[in-house]
Write an enzyme that holds these catalytic residues in place. Structure first.
Site, short mmCIF file in Angstrom:
data_model
loop_
_atom_site.label_atom_id
_atom_site.label_comp_id
_atom_site.label_asym_id
_atom_site.label_seq_id
_atom_site.Cartn_x
_atom_site.Cartn_y
_atom_site.Cartn_z
N TYR A 199 -12.63 -16.02 5.68
CA TYR A 199 -14.04 -15.71 5.92
C TYR A 199 -14.62 -14.86 4.80
CZ TYR A 199 -12.78 -17.43 10.53
OH TYR A 199 -12.32 -18.22 11.56
N GLU A 205 -15.99 -14.07 15.39
CA GLU A 205 -15.12 -12.95 15.71
C GLU A 205 -13.68 -13.32 15.39
OE1 GLU A 205 -16.38 -13.06 19.60
OE2 GLU A 205 -18.13 -11.83 19.15
N VAL A 218 -6.18 -24.78 12.47
CA VAL A 218 -5.41 -25.81 11.75
C VAL A 218 -3.97 -25.70 12.25
CG1 VAL A 218 -4.57 -26.59 9.50
CG2 VAL A 218 -6.92 -25.75 9.73
N ASN A 234 -5.57 -10.64 12.00
CA ASN A 234 -5.50 -12.02 11.50
C ASN A 234 -5.85 -12.08 10.01
OD1 ASN A 234 -5.58 -14.77 11.06
ND2 ASN A 234 -6.64 -15.23 12.98
C1 LIG Z 1 -7.13 -19.35 9.67
C2 LIG Z 1 -6.79 -20.83 9.45
C3 LIG Z 1 -7.84 -21.68 10.16
C4 LIG Z 1 -6.80 -21.13 7.96
O1 LIG Z 1 -6.59 -22.52 7.80
P1 LIG Z 1 -5.82 -23.13 6.53
O2 LIG Z 1 -6.08 -24.58 6.52
O3 LIG Z 1 -4.41 -22.68 6.54
O4 LIG Z 1 -6.59 -22.37 5.37
P2 LIG Z 1 -6.84 -22.90 3.88
O5 LIG Z 1 -5.64 -23.59 3.36
O6 LIG Z 1 -8.14 -23.62 3.85
O7 LIG Z 1 -6.98 -21.51 3.12
C5 LIG Z 1 -8.22 -20.91 2.95
C6 LIG Z 1 -8.04 -19.46 2.59
O8 LIG Z 1 -7.59 -18.72 3.72
C7 LIG Z 1 -6.77 -17.64 3.29
N1 LIG Z 1 -5.45 -17.83 3.87
C8 LIG Z 1 -5.01 -18.91 4.57
N2 LIG Z 1 -3.76 -18.67 5.01
C9 LIG Z 1 -3.41 -17.44 4.57
C10 LIG Z 1 -2.25 -16.64 4.72
N3 LIG Z 1 -1.18 -17.09 5.41
N4 LIG Z 1 -2.25 -15.41 4.18
C11 LIG Z 1 -3.31 -14.95 3.49
N5 LIG Z 1 -4.45 -15.68 3.30
C12 LIG Z 1 -4.48 -16.90 3.84
C13 LIG Z 1 -6.72 -17.70 1.77
O9 LIG Z 1 -7.82 -16.94 1.29
C14 LIG Z 1 -6.99 -19.18 1.54
O10 LIG Z 1 -7.52 -19.44 0.26
P3 LIG Z 1 -6.52 -19.80 -0.96
O11 LIG Z 1 -5.66 -20.93 -0.47
O12 LIG Z 1 -7.47 -20.18 -2.03
O13 LIG Z 1 -5.73 -18.55 -1.20
C15 LIG Z 1 -5.35 -21.15 9.98
O14 LIG Z 1 -4.45 -20.21 9.45
C16 LIG Z 1 -5.24 -21.13 11.49
O15 LIG Z 1 -5.58 -22.10 12.17
N6 LIG Z 1 -4.73 -20.02 12.03
C17 LIG Z 1 -4.51 -19.91 13.47
C18 LIG Z 1 -5.80 -19.94 14.24
C19 LIG Z 1 -6.74 -18.86 13.77
O16 LIG Z 1 -6.35 -17.73 13.57
N7 LIG Z 1 -8.03 -19.25 13.63
C20 LIG Z 1 -9.07 -18.33 13.24
C21 LIG Z 1 -9.62 -17.68 14.46
S1 LIG Z 1 -10.98 -16.62 14.09
#
Ligand SMILES: CC(C)(COP(=O)(O)OP(=O)(O)OC[C@H]1O[C@@H](n2cnc3c(N)ncnc32)[C@H](O)[C@@H]1OP(=O)(O)O)[C@@H](O)C(=O)NCCC(=O)NCCS
Length: 156
Positions: free
Chosen positions: A123, A111, A79, A116
């Site tokens: 997950y 993975e 995202v 992260n």
């Molecule tokens: C990981 C990622 C996909 C999460 O997407 P997002 O749209 O921000 O996540 P959501 O808003 O749906 O949040 C879902 C849950 O993720 C966790 N989360 C998301 N961001 C977080 C943060 N900065 N710190 C801690 N927990 C976090 C929380 O559990 C959250 O649930 P909550 O909002 O009820 O607390 C996004 O941070 C991203 O794209 N990161 C960079 C790419 C990456 O690392 N991808 C995963 C590779 S395996």
């Protein structure tokens, strides 16, 4: 969470070739080591399940799933930085879990970098369990590498 599920500004649909510039820009905004355009294009060519999420008609995230012989792998979930923490990552993940079920996968694997925290939280709250660690799997900087944590979730 329930608010984003109903949010009319949010749409998830199949990724198309014409989306790749936006998808690539989002990769670069979100990852220290983004996929290349070539890798993204290959994912479409080989027929992986590639989905994008749009917020107000703008592509802000994507997910890539491969399924074969009962096993599904989430290969990418991303995202854009400015659209994070609005429930979109969770929505994309739920979408591919549904796709994996429809394609009769028994287990979904993925993975993630050990450091992260955001992705690991996501997950784990979606029911994935840590099942292994690959030492030095990811590049970190020019001197160092980082472990991958392997997660799995049973769909049975
Ligand atoms: C990981 C990622 C996909 C999460 O997407 P997002 O749209 O921000 O996540 P959501 O808003 O749906 O949040 C879902 C849950 O993720 C966790 N989360 C998301 N961001 C977080 C943060 N900065 N710190 C801690 N927990 C976090 C929380 O559990 C959250 O649930 P909550 O909002 O009820 O607390 C996004 O941070 C991203 O794209 N990161 C960079 C790419 C990456 O690392 N991808 C995963 C590779 S395996």
């Amino acid at each position: 969470m329930s608010a984003i599920l109903r949010d009319p500004r949010v749409e998830i649909r199949l990724m198309r070739e014409g989306d790749l510039e936006s998808v690539f820009a989002n990769e670069r905004s979100a990852y220290s080591h983004p996929w290349t355009m070539g890798i993204l294009r290959d994912c479409l060519r080989v027929g992986y399940d590639c989905q994008v999420v749009l917020l107000d008609k703008r592509i802000v995230g994507h997910v890539v799933l491969s399924v074969s012989v009962g096993e599904a792998h989430v290969l990418n979930l991303c995202v854009a930085e400015e659209a994070q923490r609005q429930g979109l990552g969770r929505r994309l993940l739920k979408r591919v879990m549904r796709l994996a079920r429809e394609k009769e996968a028994d287990t979904v694997f993925l993975e993630v970098r050990a450091s992260n925290v955001a992705a690991r939280e996501l997950y784990e709250t979606e029911g994935f369990c840590e099942v292994g660690r690959r030492r030095g799997y990811y590049p970190h900087d020019e001197h160092d590498r980082e472990d991958a944590i392997v997660y799995a979730k049973s769909l049975l």
